[in-house]
Design an enzyme around this catalytic site. Structure first.
Site, PDB file in Angstrom:
ATOM      1  N   ILE A  59       0.990  -1.315  -0.249  1.00  0.00           N
ATOM      2  CA  ILE A  59      -0.320   0.675   0.308  1.00  0.00           C
ATOM      3  C   ILE A  59       0.957   0.912  -0.028  1.00  0.00           C
ATOM      4  CG2 ILE A  59      -1.557   0.987   1.421  1.00  0.00           C
ATOM      5  CD1 ILE A  59      -1.267  -2.304   2.457  1.00  0.00           C
ATOM      6  N   HIS A 113       2.636  -4.668   4.203  1.00  0.00           N
ATOM      7  CA  HIS A 113       2.912  -2.956   3.862  1.00  0.00           C
ATOM      8  C   HIS A 113       3.403  -1.721   3.897  1.00  0.00           C
ATOM      9  CE1 HIS A 113       5.635  -2.214   0.130  1.00  0.00           C
ATOM     10  NE2 HIS A 113       5.816  -3.664   0.130  1.00  0.00           N
ATOM     11  N   CYS A 114       3.840  -0.642   4.051  1.00  0.00           N
ATOM     12  CA  CYS A 114       3.708   0.736   3.031  1.00  0.00           C
ATOM     13  C   CYS A 114       5.466   0.758   3.297  1.00  0.00           C
ATOM     14  CB  CYS A 114       3.008   1.327   4.179  1.00  0.00           C
ATOM     15  SG  CYS A 114       2.859   1.928   5.007  1.00  0.00           S
ATOM     16  N   TYR A 115       6.012   2.048   3.311  1.00  0.00           N
ATOM     17  CA  TYR A 115       7.057   2.373   3.096  1.00  0.00           C
ATOM     18  C   TYR A 115       7.070   2.325   4.304  1.00  0.00           C
ATOM     19  CZ  TYR A 115      11.160   5.204   2.375  1.00  0.00           C
ATOM     20  OH  TYR A 115      12.727   5.944   2.202  1.00  0.00           O
ATOM     21  N   SER A 121      -0.987   0.985   6.129  1.00  0.00           N
ATOM     22  CA  SER A 121      -0.400  -0.725   5.699  1.00  0.00           C
ATOM     23  C   SER A 121      -1.148  -1.074   7.560  1.00  0.00           C
ATOM     24  CB  SER A 121       1.136  -1.466   5.934  1.00  0.00           C
ATOM     25  OG  SER A 121       1.483  -1.223   6.449  1.00  0.00           O
TER      26      SER A 121
END
Length: 399
Positions: A59, A113-115, A121
């Site tokens: 995401i 996950h995202c950053y 996320s």
């Protein structure tokens, strides 16, 4: 439910995949077969192998690099989303949750996950836990935070997750709260590009004055020419401001599921019943008639950028209860007969047959209902200009 917290701390500098990124891998086990982590983890082959990851849900604003996507034995899904309160998270929750469920049911292990693995996320994982265990947002957040201590969805995502719970962990496009949320999203886009994007074209409903096979028995007509301008299904109810004040004083909130044993949807219904009871007490005997209202507030005065709060909108089951919803002004969905609604930020609403002014609209600033409640965006019909009717035979052909 998993009781362990798995943490992997590997420096990104140890992997050529990370290029110049100087962030450590961070990942935690949230539930059986479900990990929540950051971008560094998703890009590190050794970390993925050690965790036996088979599926990755990203995401973020950009997908994973080609070198990662080319790895065999991994299944990927990418959701483009920025970490800002006004982003539409809720529309992506069903497909994201389905991806997680299917991966786990097939015996796989998922990394979401995202950053940083903190907001976007985390919001998706919280939504998954809400649906799986029948939790309200607060309990699901507490559970996920106990496994990953620094999760923190932004305020807009939090409001959308609460709405997701009250819609029984699905996206119900007929729910008035969801309608208002999407209208607010559309208003923000229209302000930017000066025209309603095609993505929101479905928000403009068909003309209810045209003949249909199964007409709504409850309609709203222009008082001057009796032309139908809205059906009951087009009405978007709101809670009077006075009721909101009483709610704040009494501290009425959905009881936590861990204390009541109720699902989030049941908790929401319990709140609605309290709202109905309280609204009856407040509205009883209050029969003043307000002929017209154009209480437009300054742009940016809305306290809720997400377009949804529990005490702002009422459930569809309450929308037909005149004692619970405000009766001083009728807020409706945008409809095909309304001139200018797809290309103008605001304007007047005129009857499509006799051109008599019957209301106004404002995509961005909204307006104040006579009860004092701010509604934005707002498409409203004035009761002194429009009459309510339950006679089906009034449905007529218009051109």
């Amino acid at each position: 439910m998993a009781k362990q917290v798995a943490e992997v701390e590997i420096h990104a500098a140890d992997s050529q995949e990370h290029d110049d990124d100087d962030i450590d891998i961070s990942v935690d086990l949230i539930d059986d077969g479900l990990y929540l982590g950051n971008l560094a983890c998703a890009r590190d082959q050794k970390a993925l192998e050690s965790l036996k990851i088979t599926h990755i849900l990203t995401i973020d604003l950009v997908p994973l690099p080609r070198s990662t996507l080319a790895r065999p034995n991994l299944t990927f899904k990418f959701i483009k989303l920025a970490d800002v309160p006004k982003e539409d998270l809720i529309s992506h929750l069903p497909e994201s949750i389905d991806f997680i469920k299917q991966a786990i049911e097939s015996g796989g292990t998922v990394l979401v996950h995202c950053y940083f693995g903190v907001s976007r996320s985390a919001a998706v994982v919280i939504g998954y836990m809400m649906q799986k265990y029948g939790l309200c947002y607060e309990d699901a957040f507490t559970l996920v935070k106990s496994k990953r201590r620094f999760v923190g969805p932004n305020i807009g995502f939090v409001a959308q997750l609460r709405l997701f719970g009250h819609m029984q962990y699905t996206v119900n496009r007929d729910d008035p709260r969801f309608k208002q949320f999407r209208l607010k999203m559309a208003g923000q886009k229209l302000k930017q590009v000066k025209i309603l994007p095609q993505l929101f074209a479905d928000l403009v409903k068909p003309d209810p004055g045209l003949i249909r096979e199964r007409p709504d028995p409850i309609v709203y007509r222009c008082k001057k020419c009796r032309r139908i301008v809205a059906n009951q299904s087009n009405i978007i109810p709101h809670i009077p401001k006075q009721v909101k004040i009483e709610l704040a004083k009494k501290g009425i909130r959905p009881p936590p599921s861990k204390l009541t044993g109720l699902t989030c949807a049941e908790n929401g219904q319990l709140l609605i019943e309290k709202l109905k009871s309280l609204a009856c007490q407040i509205m009883d005997g209050e029969e003043k008639v307000i002929e017209d209202a154009n209480g437009v507030q300054e742009e940016g005065s809305s306290q809720f950028p997400d377009g949804y709060t529990e005490t702002h909108m009422v459930d569809e089951s309450v929308s037909r209860d005149a004692s619970a919803a405000c009766r001083l002004m009728w807020f409706v969905e945008p409809m095909a007969w309304m001139r200018g609604v797809t290309s103008q930020p605001g304007g007047k609403l005129h009857c499509p047959q006799c051109d008599h002014k019957i209301g106004s609209f404002s995509w961005v600033m909204g307006c104040n209902c006579p009860c004092g409640q701010k509604v934005a965006p707002a498409f409203y019909l004035v009761p002194s200009k429009v009459e309510w009717s339950n006679i089906v035979q009034n449905v007529q052909i218009t051109v």
